[in-house]
Every structure is written in structure tokens, then in C-alpha cells.
Design an enzyme around this catalytic site. Structure first.
Site, short mmCIF file in Angstrom:
data_model
loop_
_atom_site.label_atom_id
_atom_site.label_comp_id
_atom_site.label_asym_id
_atom_site.label_seq_id
_atom_site.Cartn_x
_atom_site.Cartn_y
_atom_site.Cartn_z
N SER A 8 -6.64 4.13 3.69
CA SER A 8 -6.96 5.46 3.21
C SER A 8 -7.77 5.31 1.92
O SER A 8 -7.63 4.32 1.21
CB SER A 8 -5.69 6.27 2.97
OG SER A 8 -4.83 5.57 2.13
N ASN A 193 -13.01 2.43 -3.36
CA ASN A 193 -13.54 1.07 -3.27
C ASN A 193 -12.57 -0.01 -3.72
O ASN A 193 -12.96 -1.07 -4.16
CB ASN A 193 -14.84 0.92 -4.09
CG ASN A 193 -15.86 1.96 -3.68
OD1 ASN A 193 -15.99 2.26 -2.48
ND2 ASN A 193 -16.55 2.53 -4.62
N ARG A 194 -11.29 0.31 -3.62
CA ARG A 194 -10.23 -0.66 -3.93
C ARG A 194 -10.22 -1.12 -5.38
O ARG A 194 -9.54 -2.09 -5.71
CB ARG A 194 -10.33 -1.91 -3.02
CG ARG A 194 -10.43 -1.60 -1.55
CD ARG A 194 -9.14 -1.11 -0.97
NE ARG A 194 -9.40 -0.01 -0.02
CZ ARG A 194 -8.48 0.71 0.58
NH1 ARG A 194 -7.22 0.46 0.36
NH2 ARG A 194 -8.79 1.68 1.38
N LEU A 195 -10.98 -0.46 -6.26
CA LEU A 195 -10.90 -0.84 -7.68
C LEU A 195 -9.79 -0.01 -8.32
O LEU A 195 -10.03 0.87 -9.13
CB LEU A 195 -12.24 -0.60 -8.39
CG LEU A 195 -13.24 -1.74 -8.29
CD1 LEU A 195 -14.47 -1.45 -9.14
CD2 LEU A 195 -12.62 -3.07 -8.71
#
Ligand SMILES: Cc1cc2nc3c(=O)[nH]c(=O)nc-3n(C[C@H](O)[C@H](O)[C@H](O)COP(=O)(O)O)c2cc1C
Length: 215
Positions: A8, A193-195
Site C-alpha cells: 500500500s 516511495n518507501r522513504l
């Protein structure tokens, strides 16, 4: 379907060190309030937290319990059976970790600390607020011990009902609270963006040192 496909995206605003409360307990209370406001129906428990403990041989165990209070001394309080496995683990190793997950907000909070039993008065006060069926359940259940079967459990409940009919249910001797004094908090916010943001508070003297960890 592969579980790895279940991704997600997280749209919550990010965490900036300068916007975090100086005291992590204040930050936590804000997060918990938001989770309660955004609760997802009757079966969703915003106060549910994973409690991880370690036994005397170094083996970990984890289970969900409910946070019942953050007390006046900023300790995290939950209630359980003192005859349970978690209690045996905490008796030999008082270090524990709590982890909250509020998926609808893309948030996790981890809290490390040391645990001690609450005093009898605190346990009795909370026990009195529980529904009668939960009180009787605490009397009837030998938590974490083998039960002969469902019938035996129901018979123990019926016996407790009969014993205390028309009376207040006393707090079982082997039931009560624990309070965790935190030494470290991590606030995790899912980002695009998974940051993701990870802000850590570490005890430093009387105050808290804030740092950021890589996601
Ligand atoms: C949503 C949820 C809330 C729970 N709350 C508690 C709780 O507050 N206290 C408790 O003793 N067990 C609670 N349980 C049950 C525990 O997860 C666990 O089964 C039980 O405490 C025995 O754990 P132990 O054998 O490791 O001691 C809860 C379970 C769930 C799924």
C-alpha cells in the site's frame, strides 16, 4: 496471490524532528487519539499492542494485550493473569517491548522499557470497572495452562457464577496489572516511495534525545 504483492502507499504527512513533542509520551497520546478517532469498526482495537517478552533462556514470546492507561508517571499499564506465561517471563526478565500498529494511518509505535507489577489498589480499581462476565472469566480461567476441553472451561465459568451469585467478584490473587516505564520510543510513519520516517526518542538524563533512523 503472493503476500509480497500486497503493497500500500502511505499518504500521511511526514514526521519532522522539529514538529515532534519534546516528551514522547505527549507525542504518543496524540497518535493514540488519532487512531481512536480513526477506528475501523467494532472489532478494531486501537489500544491493542503487541507485548514482547524474553524468558530466562533468551527465547522471545509475543502476544497482544490492551493498553488500559498511561498513568500520571507516564507508565504504560496493562492487565493480565499473574499465572500466565508472560508473567513468568517478566518475573525473570523485566525488559519488554510494546508495538502498536495503526494500519489505516500507516503508523507504528515501538516502546521499550522495564516492567513491574502495579500495586494491588490499582489492579482492584481497574478490576471493579470490568464487566461482570470479564471478572468471572478472570476467576474461571487459568491463563496459559492446559485445559481439558471447552466443557471444562465452561464448567469453571458456571462454578464461578454460582460461587459469586449476588455478590461482588473479588480480584483474583493471581490477576493484576503491569506498568512499563519507557526508555526508548520509535514513531514510524509510512511515506511514499518507501522513504518512511522513523523518529526515535532515547532517554538522556531527565530528558529525551531525538534522532532519525533509516527506514
Ligand atoms: C485484541 C486482543 C486483546 C487482548 N488483550 C489482552 C489483555 O489485555 N490481557 C491479557 O492478559 N490477554 C489479552 N489478550 C490475550 C493474549 O493475547 C494472550 O492470549 C494471553 O494473555 C496469554 O498470553 P501468554 O500465554 O503469553 O501469557 C488479548 C488478545 C487479543 C487478540
Amino acid at each position: 496471490m503472493q503476500l509480497g504483492d500486497l503493497r500500500s502507499e502511505y499518504h500521511q504527512d511526514g514526521l519532522l524532528e522539529e514538529n515532534m513533542a519534546a516528551n514522547p509520551v505527549d507525542e504518543f497520546k496524540g497518535w493514540l487519539s488519532l487512531a481512536i478517532e480513526n477506528a475501523l469498526g467494532d472489532w478494531y482495537e486501537p489500544t491493542a499492542m503487541t507485548l514482547a517478552t524474553v524468558d530466562s533462556s533468551g527465547r522471545p514470546a509475543a502476544r497482544i494485550v490492551l493498553l488500559k492507561e498511561v498513568d500520571g508517571e507516564n507508565r504504560f499499564v496493562f492487565f493480565t493473569s499473574y499465572a500466565s506465561d508472560k508473567s513468568a517471563e517478566l518475573a525473570t526478565n523485566p525488559h519488554a517491548t510494546l508495538a502498536f500498529y495503526w494500519g489505516q494511518l500507516g503508523r507504528q509505535v515501538r516502546i521499550d522499557g522495564t516492567v513491574e507489577k502495579t500495586d494491588r489498589e490499582t489492579s482492584a480499581k481497574y478490576f471493579a470497572t470490568r464487566p461482570r462476565s470479564s471478572q468471572l472469566g478472570a476467576v474461571a480461567s487459568d491463563q496459559s495452562h492446559v485445559v481439558a476441553g471447552r466443557e471444562a472451561l465452561e464448567a469453571a465459568m458456571a462454578a464461578a457464577e454460582a460461587k459469586y451469585e449476588g455478590q461482588e467478584v473479588p480480584v483474583p490473587d493471581d490477576w493484576g496489572g503491569y506498568q512499563l516505564t519507557p526508555t526508548r520510543f520509535e514513531f514510524w510513519q509510512g511515506r511514499m516511495n518507501r522513504l518512511h520516517d522513523r523518529i526515535v526518542y532515547q532517554r538522556e538524563g531527565e530528558g529525551w534525545k531525538i534522532s532519525r533512523l533509516g527506514p
